[in-house]
Design a protein around this motif. Structure first.
Motif, PDB file in Angstrom:
ATOM      1  N   THR A   1      -2.834  -2.258   9.327  1.00  0.00           N
ATOM      2  CA  THR A   1      -2.216  -1.096   8.689  1.00  0.00           C
ATOM      3  C   THR A   1      -3.262  -0.006   8.501  1.00  0.00           C
ATOM      4  O   THR A   1      -4.305  -0.248   7.892  1.00  0.00           O
ATOM      5  N   ARG A   2      -2.978   1.185   8.993  1.00  0.00           N
ATOM      6  CA  ARG A   2      -3.879   2.327   8.787  1.00  0.00           C
ATOM      7  C   ARG A   2      -3.540   2.990   7.453  1.00  0.00           C
ATOM      8  O   ARG A   2      -2.400   3.409   7.233  1.00  0.00           O
ATOM      9  N   VAL A   3      -4.526   3.118   6.581  1.00  0.00           N
ATOM     10  CA  VAL A   3      -4.297   3.703   5.254  1.00  0.00           C
ATOM     11  C   VAL A   3      -5.212   4.911   5.006  1.00  0.00           C
ATOM     12  O   VAL A   3      -5.407   5.312   3.868  1.00  0.00           O
ATOM     13  N   THR A   4      -5.745   5.487   6.074  1.00  0.00           N
ATOM     14  CA  THR A   4      -6.638   6.642   5.914  1.00  0.00           C
ATOM     15  C   THR A   4      -5.933   7.799   5.219  1.00  0.00           C
ATOM     16  O   THR A   4      -6.490   8.432   4.317  1.00  0.00           O
ATOM     17  N   ARG A   5      -4.705   8.087   5.632  1.00  0.00           N
ATOM     18  CA  ARG A   5      -3.988   9.220   5.040  1.00  0.00           C
ATOM     19  C   ARG A   5      -3.742   9.011   3.551  1.00  0.00           C
ATOM     20  O   ARG A   5      -3.915   9.930   2.747  1.00  0.00           O
ATOM     21  N   GLU A   6      -3.371   7.794   3.166  1.00  0.00           N
ATOM     22  CA  GLU A   6      -3.140   7.522   1.743  1.00  0.00           C
ATOM     23  C   GLU A   6      -4.421   7.650   0.926  1.00  0.00           C
ATOM     24  O   GLU A   6      -4.404   8.144  -0.210  1.00  0.00           O
ATOM     25  N   LEU A   7      -5.538   7.233   1.491  1.00  0.00           N
ATOM     26  CA  LEU A   7      -6.806   7.285   0.760  1.00  0.00           C
ATOM     27  C   LEU A   7      -7.408   8.683   0.712  1.00  0.00           C
ATOM     28  O   LEU A   7      -8.423   8.887   0.037  1.00  0.00           O
ATOM     29  N   ARG A   8      -6.814   9.637   1.375  1.00  0.00           N
ATOM     30  CA  ARG A   8      -7.302  11.014   1.283  1.00  0.00           C
ATOM     31  C   ARG A   8      -6.824  11.710   0.019  1.00  0.00           C
ATOM     32  O   ARG A   8      -7.267  12.824  -0.281  1.00  0.00           O
ATOM     33  N   LEU A   9      -5.921  11.085  -0.732  1.00  0.00           N
ATOM     34  CA  LEU A   9      -5.522  11.641  -2.026  1.00  0.00           C
ATOM     35  C   LEU A   9      -6.743  11.702  -2.934  1.00  0.00           C
ATOM     36  O   LEU A   9      -7.550  10.774  -2.979  1.00  0.00           O
ATOM     37  N   ARG A  10      -6.888  12.771  -3.677  1.00  0.00           N
ATOM     38  CA  ARG A  10      -8.094  12.981  -4.472  1.00  0.00           C
ATOM     39  C   ARG A  10      -8.225  11.972  -5.603  1.00  0.00           C
ATOM     40  O   ARG A  10      -9.314  11.438  -5.847  1.00  0.00           O
ATOM     41  N   ASP A  11      -7.139  11.676  -6.309  1.00  0.00           N
ATOM     42  CA  ASP A  11      -7.192  10.758  -7.442  1.00  0.00           C
ATOM     43  C   ASP A  11      -7.265   9.312  -6.945  1.00  0.00           C
ATOM     44  O   ASP A  11      -6.411   8.885  -6.159  1.00  0.00           O
ATOM     45  N   PRO A  12      -8.265   8.524  -7.379  1.00  0.00           N
ATOM     46  CA  PRO A  12      -8.404   7.149  -6.864  1.00  0.00           C
ATOM     47  C   PRO A  12      -7.196   6.267  -7.166  1.00  0.00           C
ATOM     48  O   PRO A  12      -6.767   5.494  -6.304  1.00  0.00           O
ATOM     49  N   ASP A  13      -6.646   6.358  -8.376  1.00  0.00           N
ATOM     50  CA  ASP A  13      -5.509   5.505  -8.732  1.00  0.00           C
ATOM     51  C   ASP A  13      -4.280   5.842  -7.901  1.00  0.00           C
ATOM     52  O   ASP A  13      -3.554   4.941  -7.447  1.00  0.00           O
ATOM     53  N   ARG A  14      -4.021   7.127  -7.706  1.00  0.00           N
ATOM     54  CA  ARG A  14      -2.886   7.521  -6.869  1.00  0.00           C
ATOM     55  C   ARG A  14      -3.104   7.086  -5.423  1.00  0.00           C
ATOM     56  O   ARG A  14      -2.165   6.646  -4.748  1.00  0.00           O
ATOM     57  N   ALA A  15      -4.345   7.190  -4.956  1.00  0.00           N
ATOM     58  CA  ALA A  15      -4.643   6.784  -3.576  1.00  0.00           C
ATOM     59  C   ALA A  15      -4.415   5.290  -3.386  1.00  0.00           C
ATOM     60  O   ALA A  15      -3.842   4.856  -2.369  1.00  0.00           O
ATOM     61  N   LEU A  16      -4.846   4.474  -4.353  1.00  0.00           N
ATOM     62  CA  LEU A  16      -4.660   3.027  -4.223  1.00  0.00           C
ATOM     63  C   LEU A  16      -3.202   2.638  -4.372  1.00  0.00           C
ATOM     64  O   LEU A  16      -2.735   1.696  -3.717  1.00  0.00           O
ATOM     65  N   THR A  17      -2.470   3.345  -5.219  1.00  0.00           N
ATOM     66  CA  THR A  17      -1.037   3.065  -5.349  1.00  0.00           C
ATOM     67  C   THR A  17      -0.309   3.369  -4.042  1.00  0.00           C
ATOM     68  O   THR A  17       0.522   2.576  -3.577  1.00  0.00           O
TER      69      THR A  17
END
Length: 370
Positions: free
Chosen positions: A240-256
């Motif tokens: 699973t590619r999760v690069t786009r999700e991890l580009r969110l600035r907030d760490p908690d939102r990115a991990l969610t």
């Protein structure tokens, strides 16, 4: 004399945190802070805050980073941005200091001992993330937010003017023509460094569940530092590619967002099959070619270990360097005896631990030097 050594250790540890947050905190500035603290009350958080702010910050851009680093390192809250005259330092007593032995905290007194808090902070940096309490995990997340992984660099084909390097013949000739046909100075050029691509493959299977959150937070910090040259995939029973999700600035939102995108969270492990899927779809097309590939897994392979060995050899031929991160390597007496690790290690350039914040800081150095 022991108290002086404690204060020096606290200041040096705080300087390391500042450098990780992007503040230069050069040795001469650290010496200036030590001199300032020696003339003030080391148990007064206000004195310590302003001593560091006035000596370690080089300009306005450092102020917000300094506040965040001070809050994370000493366990307080960053001050609100107001005018300099009305600005107040964070209150350390507002949060429970960490106990150096157990990691638990008690309410601070009127004059909290900063050396004891920083000692607990240092202990937390080396604790295994799988053994932390919920409160300690929350505190560690604040420290992960300050982590800035270094980026490996490579020489590009494009060259630029430089005081040293190979002679730039055409520019030297043009300069000579302007000077009447006489070569009065040799002009040079050298390759312009560019960020090397970093690819992280994070195992999110059941055996890696205690470390998945920390690994993804490290991946988020890497993507945040270099979004254009960092790719992140999760591996388990599928890729699973999760690069786009991890580009969110907030760490908690990115991990969610990443958790919602991962269909095989806490499932099984088929590293050989998933690595083959990565190389067939992404690696062969250029994602892994010339990149630093970081595989984060404990090596528990439920599929064919021979297939994993073949795909690791294939990856090694494509990548610039392969780094394997195993959280269990940080434990005393660990030996890579599982079939998966035995198959993978011949194709690995660096085998490192990934069980604590200190281990992730070391990993950042390994990646930057690869």
């Amino acid at each position: 004399m022991a108290a002086e050594r404690d204060v020096v250790g606290v200041v040096l540890g705080f300087a390391r945190t500042l450098r990780a947050a992007g503040v230069a905190a050069s040795p001469d500035r650290v010496e200036a802070m030590l001199s300032a603290v020696a003339a003030l009350d080391v148990l007064d958080p206000t004195d310590v805050y302003w001593a560091g702010r006035l000596t370690l910050c080089a300009g306005p851009d450092d102020l917000d980073r300094y506040d965040a680093a001070f809050a994370a390192y000493f366990g307080g809250e960053a001050p609100r941005r107001t005018t300099p005259a009305a600005q107040k330092p964070p209150t350390l007593a507002s949060s429970a200091p960490l106990d150096a032995g157990t990691g638990t905290g008690e309410e601070g007194e009127d004059s909290p001992d900063l050396a004891a808090q920083a000692s607990g902070q240092e202990v937390l940096r080396h604790r295994d993330v799988a053994d932390l309490t919920p409160a300690e995990r929350e505190h560690l997340r604040r420290l992960f937010a300050l982590l800035v992984p270094a980026t490996p660099m490579r020489a590009s084909r494009r060259r630029r003017a430089a005081p040293h390097g190979s002679v730039h013949a055409s520019r030297t000739v043009r300069r000579a023509l302007r000077d009447g046909g006489e070569v009065t100075r040799l002009l040079h050029r050298r390759a312009r460094p560019r960020p090397r691509r970093v690819v992280l493959l994070v195992d999110v299977s059941g055996s890696m569940a205690p470390y998945a959150d920390a690994l993804l937070r490290f991946a988020h910090a890497a993507v945040r530092a270099r979004p254009a040259s960092t790719e992140v995939f999760t591996v388990g029973t599928r890729l699973t590619r999760v690069t786009r999700e991890l580009r969110l600035r907030d760490p908690d939102r990115a991990l969610t967002a990443s958790g919602e995108a991962i269909p095989d969270w806490s499932g099984g492990t088929r590293l050989g099959e998933v690595l083959k899927a990565f190389l067939d779809r992404w690696g062969q097309r250029g994602t892994a070619r010339g990149a630093v590939v970081v595989v984060c897994s404990d090596g528990w392979e439920r599929g064919s270990a021979d297939l994993l060995g073949e795909q690791m050899a294939r990856l090694r031929r494509l990548a610039h360097a392969v780094v394997w991160v195993n959280p269990h390597k940080g434990r005393d007496g660990y030996e890579p005896l599982t079939a998966g690790m035995q198959a993978a290690l011949p194709s690995v350039d660096a085998f490192v631990a990934g069980h604590s914040l200190a281990a992730f800081e070391e990993l950042s150095g390994v990646i930057s030097r690869a």
